[in-house]
Write a protein that holds these residues in place. Structure first.
Motif, PDB file in Angstrom:
ATOM      1  N   SER A 106       4.932  -3.150  -5.980  1.00 32.00           N
ATOM      2  CA  SER A 106       4.027  -4.305  -5.893  1.00 32.00           C
ATOM      3  C   SER A 106       3.099  -4.366  -7.100  1.00 32.00           C
ATOM      4  N   GLU A 107       2.605  -3.197  -7.540  1.00 27.08           N
ATOM      5  CA  GLU A 107       1.720  -3.184  -8.704  1.00 27.08           C
ATOM      6  C   GLU A 107       2.459  -3.629  -9.959  1.00 27.08           C
ATOM      7  N   ASP A 120       0.533   7.647 -13.286  1.00 27.32           N
ATOM      8  CA  ASP A 120       0.163   7.316 -11.914  1.00 27.32           C
ATOM      9  C   ASP A 120       0.929   8.269 -10.999  1.00 27.32           C
TER      10      ASP A 120
END
Length: 219
Positions: free
Chosen positions: A141-142, A76
């Protein structure tokens, strides 16, 4: 249960003056990653998710560690490092601030760069401080939403920003944290109630042996 572990990549190409040249693990960087992966395997620590940034040094470090644990990884780009070389060049051109050539000058340089970056005193084409902070906040948060044990293999600036966000650090404290993050160091947050609490900072249990003292690197 939510446990977020951040790992800094292994030593890259020290002495590089641009991102492309820097973005490759050194032989020691590969060894540091292997030692950490072996340590996790020997102590029975595994992970439900392994995510790295897309930079070579991050991806390769994650691959070595995950290989020792027989785990899959995914990438990511939000875990990619801040553009330190770009920020440094910007401040050299606009503020005549010399780019550091050794650790002593680097220690003095980082707080100046981060302060100017936060104030917006950089070239417009570079990622802004708030944008960088926002993508790291989104990754935290993910990881919380994924649940379980999440390992994110990233870089010092990202780890420092995570500390800033979760511990409410001012920018000078953020700089001090960033400067002390070792290669393949382990940083862990555990969710307690509604908050993530710091459980480990800059841990290098895989480098504690007497014959590995020289393998504890910062750059």
């Amino acid at each position: 249960m939510v446990e977020i572990t951040l790992v800094r990549h292994g030593q890259a190409q020290t002495g590089a003056t641009d991102e492309h040249s820097y973005d490759k693990l050194s032989d020691l960087g590969h060894q540091q990653a292997q030692w950490l992966g072996d340590y996790f395997a020997e102590t029975g620590r595994s992970f439900d998710h392994v995510i790295s940034g897309t930079l070579n040094r991050q991806r390769d470090t994650a691959g070595v560690i995950a290989g020792a644990l027989s785990l899959e990884t995914r990438q990511d780009a939000r875990l990619n490092e801040l553009d330190y070389f770009g920020l440094s060049q910007s401040l050299k051109e606009t503020h005549a601030l010399d780019i550091p050539t050794d650790r002593a000058s680097f220690v003095a340089h980082v707080p100046q760069v981060l302060s100017a970056w936060q104030a917006g005193d950089i070239h417009d084409h570079l990622e802004g401080f708030d944008a960088f902070q926002g993508r790291i906040e989104a990754m935290i948060s993910e990881a919380e939403a994924l649940g379980g044990r999440v390992m994110m293999v990233t870089s010092g600036g990202v780890i420092g920003m995570t500390m800033r966000l979760l511990l409410q650090l001012e920018v000078n404290a953020y700089a001090n944290v960033l400067l002390n993050i070792m290669n393949t160091s382990v940083h862990r947050f555990v969710k307690t109630g509604d908050s993530l609490a710091l459980a480990m900072f800059n841990g290098v249990p895989h480098l504690e042996a007497k014959d590995r003292v020289g393998a504890r690197t910062y750059i």
